[in-house]
Write a protein that holds these residues in place. Structure first.
Motif, PDB file in Angstrom:
ATOM      1  N   VAL A  17      29.472  10.873   7.381  1.00  0.00           N
ATOM      2  CA  VAL A  17      30.028   9.572   6.953  1.00  0.00           C
ATOM      3  C   VAL A  17      29.576   9.237   5.532  1.00  0.00           C
ATOM      4  N   SER A 123      27.237  -0.587  11.668  1.00  0.00           N
ATOM      5  CA  SER A 123      27.838  -0.811  12.984  1.00  0.00           C
ATOM      6  C   SER A 123      28.184   0.508  13.689  1.00  0.00           C
ATOM      7  N   LEU A 124      28.036   1.628  12.984  1.00  0.00           N
ATOM      8  CA  LEU A 124      28.395   2.910  13.608  1.00  0.00           C
ATOM      9  C   LEU A 124      27.281   3.387  14.559  1.00  0.00           C
ATOM     10  N   PRO A 125      27.677   4.011  15.673  1.00  0.00           N
ATOM     11  CA  PRO A 125      26.659   4.444  16.643  1.00  0.00           C
ATOM     12  C   PRO A 125      26.035   5.784  16.251  1.00  0.00           C
ATOM     13  N   ARG A 128      20.572   6.365  11.651  1.00  0.00           N
ATOM     14  CA  ARG A 128      20.723   5.746  10.325  1.00  0.00           C
ATOM     15  C   ARG A 128      19.961   6.468   9.217  1.00  0.00           C
TER      16      ARG A 128
ATOM     17  N   PRO B  70      20.726  -4.955  18.441  1.00  0.00           N
ATOM     18  CA  PRO B  70      21.784  -4.533  17.511  1.00  0.00           C
ATOM     19  C   PRO B  70      21.481  -3.231  16.789  1.00  0.00           C
ATOM     20  N   ASP B  71      20.209  -2.806  16.836  1.00  0.00           N
ATOM     21  CA  ASP B  71      19.863  -1.562  16.152  1.00  0.00           C
ATOM     22  C   ASP B  71      19.906  -0.349  17.075  1.00  0.00           C
ATOM     23  N   VAL B  73      21.566   2.495  19.286  1.00  0.00           N
ATOM     24  CA  VAL B  73      22.836   3.231  19.190  1.00  0.00           C
ATOM     25  C   VAL B  73      23.798   2.875  20.340  1.00  0.00           C
ATOM     26  N   ARG B  76      25.582  -0.360  19.597  1.00  0.00           N
ATOM     27  CA  ARG B  76      26.585  -0.237  18.516  1.00  0.00           C
ATOM     28  C   ARG B  76      27.826   0.491  19.013  1.00  0.00           C
ATOM     29  N   ARG B  77      27.631   1.395  20.011  1.00  0.00           N
ATOM     30  CA  ARG B  77      28.780   2.121  20.543  1.00  0.00           C
ATOM     31  C   ARG B  77      29.641   1.199  21.416  1.00  0.00           C
ATOM     32  N   VAL B 101      35.373   4.621   9.812  1.00  0.00           N
ATOM     33  CA  VAL B 101      35.040   4.087  11.137  1.00  0.00           C
ATOM     34  C   VAL B 101      35.457   5.086  12.224  1.00  0.00           C
ATOM     35  N   GLY B 104      33.057   7.946  12.181  1.00  0.00           N
ATOM     36  CA  GLY B 104      31.725   7.501  12.616  1.00  0.00           C
ATOM     37  C   GLY B 104      31.657   7.292  14.117  1.00  0.00           C
ATOM     38  N   HIS B 105      32.798   7.015  14.745  1.00  0.00           N
ATOM     39  CA  HIS B 105      32.830   6.838  16.200  1.00  0.00           C
ATOM     40  C   HIS B 105      33.345   8.095  16.907  1.00  0.00           C
TER      41      HIS B 105
END
Lengths: 509, 225
Positions: A17, A123-125, A128, B70-71, B73, B76-77, B101, B104-105
């Protein structure tokens, strides 16, 4: 929790990404920049850096020569009842600089994401680390390089008897120490320690690091800090993905704001950006004083400004430290040249005054609020200047009192100092309401070539009167006694500066 | 249907001061919870807290039975949230933002999914434009497309109707309803009675006291009657 395999996949995806974003951004930039533009940019940067380095080098070498022959120069103080060994002073200065690096790094992150990155990446799973680490590594490398460059002239000036290799080793040691300072901030950001433990550990580690550059006659000090830096870097890099998103966004916002303000050379905005991370504003302080009934808008405004000053201004520590710095410079073994001692007093005064301008800087952002009051603008400005003037008068009285104790002049110096403080305090308002430099204004032709007068005027606004207010005091210190004429001139200077500041309306952009 | 989102004794606000009453709510898979209230009532603050963008003053928020982080994984998924954040990469095009996006998903065939979203949100003609070249409504569409292109079991939308034209609002309400029908849970903050009526299964009215109504009553409250 993610297992090792999925973490690796997640990390790879995140790296993909990041690569995708960077590649697209580069392609876009390339399509909009010609080779000619790039050449002009590189040429301008190269020329600017070359000229700056040449000027800095000539200044440093001149200072080094002056210091080498300082046995012939005097001091502004009469008696040295306490002798501060020279290595102790320079180690203290090194320690103070390392603390500044660490604090700055903490304010600016040190691990950050930009606004867009926070929305689209965080916001991506995914893991980081690939998003956070490359800019963090760049910051660490820049700090190391910058620290080495900054320390070299310091070493040249403060240790004239060292060989060239010793100076280089000392600079490398300080580069490692600067890196350690940033990495310790990163560990705080990771929440490695409690707040208190972090403060104690960082202070102790930096104190140890501050001693090492002075010992650089062998290879072990740079090797030691390098080993510490590498160890810390490995620890931070492993856990970088665990920094809270909120922390990354906060650091990114402050760094972005401060960076943009620095690029535009807008000192007020830089200070606002660095002050924005302050967690607590003591909303309860002086509440009773504020609640007391008052008559008339001017009294109400003075009270509101006084309360705002008490609630918003930074703690006492920086002002006291600047005072201590002045004393240390005066008490150092062998003594610095008189002009250097006077310069340190002026710098300390300007720094202390700058710290008193928080309220003025904040209110300068919304001049419309002041316009709502049924008061002449000069009265509004008078009210806003009172507290900085009072605070600076106290600070300068304390400084000149200490100077009197050291035999710099007779006790009348304290009156001169207090009056100078009033002028310096007024300077904070002038600085707070200066307009950002207009970089589109053309330079003015002079016999010495084109001078960017509009920009210089904007940059020096505030600082000009703060320095002007100290001139009679400096004359008294140079003379070693206070003639009545100096007291009178100081009174005229300070009153004049105060009137100029409150009567002149700031330009609006 | 299982519970996706649960808020118990949730107080939201700033600097220790709550902006509205205590929120108690749960949203099951397939449900759409509408959140309405006057300006400044605290709707967006509630939504931001449910999405983990802001810490609560007290109380718990759980997603799939786990306290939100929120941190983390998995969080966030699971959770997709669209707020009015006008933050874009200045040199990435509309298409590239959506591709980011989608990749990333780990979506299968991200290019096709991006084309579908561009088509749905009427951005095909602007797919190679950078954000600065878009109108305010188009930027809003891009944010919504980014929130909807990715899979999620909980979708949080803060006033998604803002800056959209009436036709797009209708299309969006169909999309939200379809998301719920496919088993997703939705939290929808809105000022639009039509959108609320077309999508919501229950409605929270945010005020000094937070109360639950049916969507018809919620729509009347928005309309001021």
């Amino acid at each position: 929790m993610l297992n090792r395999e999925s973490l690796a996949q997640s990390s790879e995806l995140a790296a993909d990404v990041v690569r995708f974003t960077r590649r697209s951004a580069r392609r876009y930039k390339r399509s909009r920049t010609s080779w000619g533009d790039r050449f002009v940019d590189a040429y301008s940067w190269g020329l600017g850096i070359g000229v700056s380095l040449t000027m800095a080098a000539s200044f440093v070498l001149a200072l080094r020569t002056e210091i080498a022959g300082r046995a012939s120069t005097g001091s502004i103080i009469g008696e040295q009842w306490l002798l501060l060994p020279e290595p102790v002073l320079w180690t203290s200065v090194t320690f103070a600089v390392l603390l500044v690096i660490s604090n700055l790094a903490r304010k600016l992150g040190p691990m950050t994401v930009s606004g867009a990155e926070s929305t689209w990446w965080l916001s991506l799973p995914v893991d980081r680390r690939p998003m956070v680490l490359p800019p963090f590594f760049r910051k660490v490398a820049l700090t190391a390089g910058g620290s080495a460059i900054i320390y070299l002239p310091f070493s040249l000036v403060t240790a004239v008897d060292r060989t060239a290799v010793d100076h280089i080793l000392a600079s490398l040691t300080f580069a490692g120490a600067g890196t350690v300072a940033v990495l310790l901030s990163a560990m705080q950001q990771l929440g490695w320690w409690s707040r208190r433990t972090a403060k104690i550990t960082t202070t102790a580690a930096l104190l140890a690091c501050a001693v090492l550059p002075a010992l650089s006659w062998s290879l072990w000090p740079p090797a030691l800090v390098a080993a510490a830096a590498v160890g810390l870097l490995a620890l931070v890099a492993r856990r970088a993905g665990r920094v809270r998103g909120e922390e990354l966004v906060r650091g990114g916002a402050v760094a972005g704001h401060a960076g943009a303000s620095l690029f535009m050379m807008d000192a007020n905005e830089v200070l606002r950006a660095l002050g924005s991370g302050r967690q607590r504003v003591d909303g309860g302080r002086a509440a009773r004083f504020y609640a007391r009934p008052t008559r008339g808008p001017l009294r109400a405004l003075i009270r509101a400004d006084a309360v705002a000053f008490l609630r918003l201004n930074p703690p006492l520590a920086p002002s006291i430290l600047w005072l201590a710095a002045c004393m240390a410079i005066l008490l150092v073994e062998g003594g610095l040249p008189e002009f250097a001692q006077l310069a340190v007093i002026v710098i300390a005064g300007c720094a202390a005054a700058s710290g008193m301008g928080t309220v003025a800087r904040k209110t300068a952002l919304v001049p419309e609020l002041d316009a709502l009051l049924p008061l002449h603008p000069a009265l509004v400005r008078t009210s806003r200047t009172l507290m900085p003037c009072l605070a600076m008068a106290l600070w300068m009285t304390a400084l000149s009192g200490l100077l009197v104790l050291l035999g710099a002049a007779d006790p009348l110096l304290m009156a001169v100092g207090a009056l100078a403080g009033v002028g310096m305090g007024a300077g904070t308002l002038r600085a707070a309401t200066r307009t950002p430099p207009d970089w589109t204004a053309p330079p003015v032709e002079t016999p010495f070539g084109p001078v960017p007068r509009a920009q210089l005027g904007s940059l020096l606004r505030g600082l000009d009167v703060t320095i002007l207010a100290t001139i009679p005091l400096l004359v008294a210190l140079y003379l070693g006694y206070v003639p009545w004429s100096v007291l009178l001139v100081q009174a005229v200077f300070s009153a004049g500066i105060f009137l100029v500041v409150v009567l002149s309306r700031p330009k609006r952009t | 249907m299982g519970t996706v989102l649960e808020a118990e004794g949730l107080l939201v606000g700033y600097a220790g001061a709550p902006v509205c009453g205590e929120v108690n709510a749960s949203v099951a898979a397939g449900d759409v919870l509408g959140i309405v209230g006057v300006n400044g009532a605290g709707k967006s603050t509630v939504a931001r807290t449910l999405a983990g963008r802001q810490a609560s003053l007290s109380g718990d928020v759980k997603v799939h039975g786990l306290l939100i982080d929120p941190d983390a994984v998995p969080f966030r998924r699971q959770v997709s949230a669209v707020f009015d954040d006008d933050l874009f990469f200045p040199s990435l095009t509309v298409r590239e933002h959506l591709l980011l996006v989608a990749r990333g998903h780990s979506l299968d065939d991200p290019e096709t999914r991006v084309e579908e979203e561009l088509e749905f949100f009427g951005l095909v003609g602007r797919s190679h434009a950078i954000p600065d070249a878009l109108s305010s409504g188009q930027r809003r569409r891009l944010l919504l497309a980014a929130g909807l292109i990715r899979p999620s079991s909980l979708l949080i939308l803060d006033e998604p109707e803002q800056r959209l034209d009436p036709r797009m609002r209708v299309a969006l309400s169909d999309r939200i309803a379809a998301h719920a029908k496919d088993g997703g849970a939705v939290v929808l903050v809105t000022h639009d009675p039509q959108l609320l009526l077309a999508t919501a299964s229950t409605c929270l009215v945010i005020d000094e006291e937070v109360r639950e109504f049916d969507p018809e009553q919620g729509a009347s409250i928005i309309a001021g009657s």
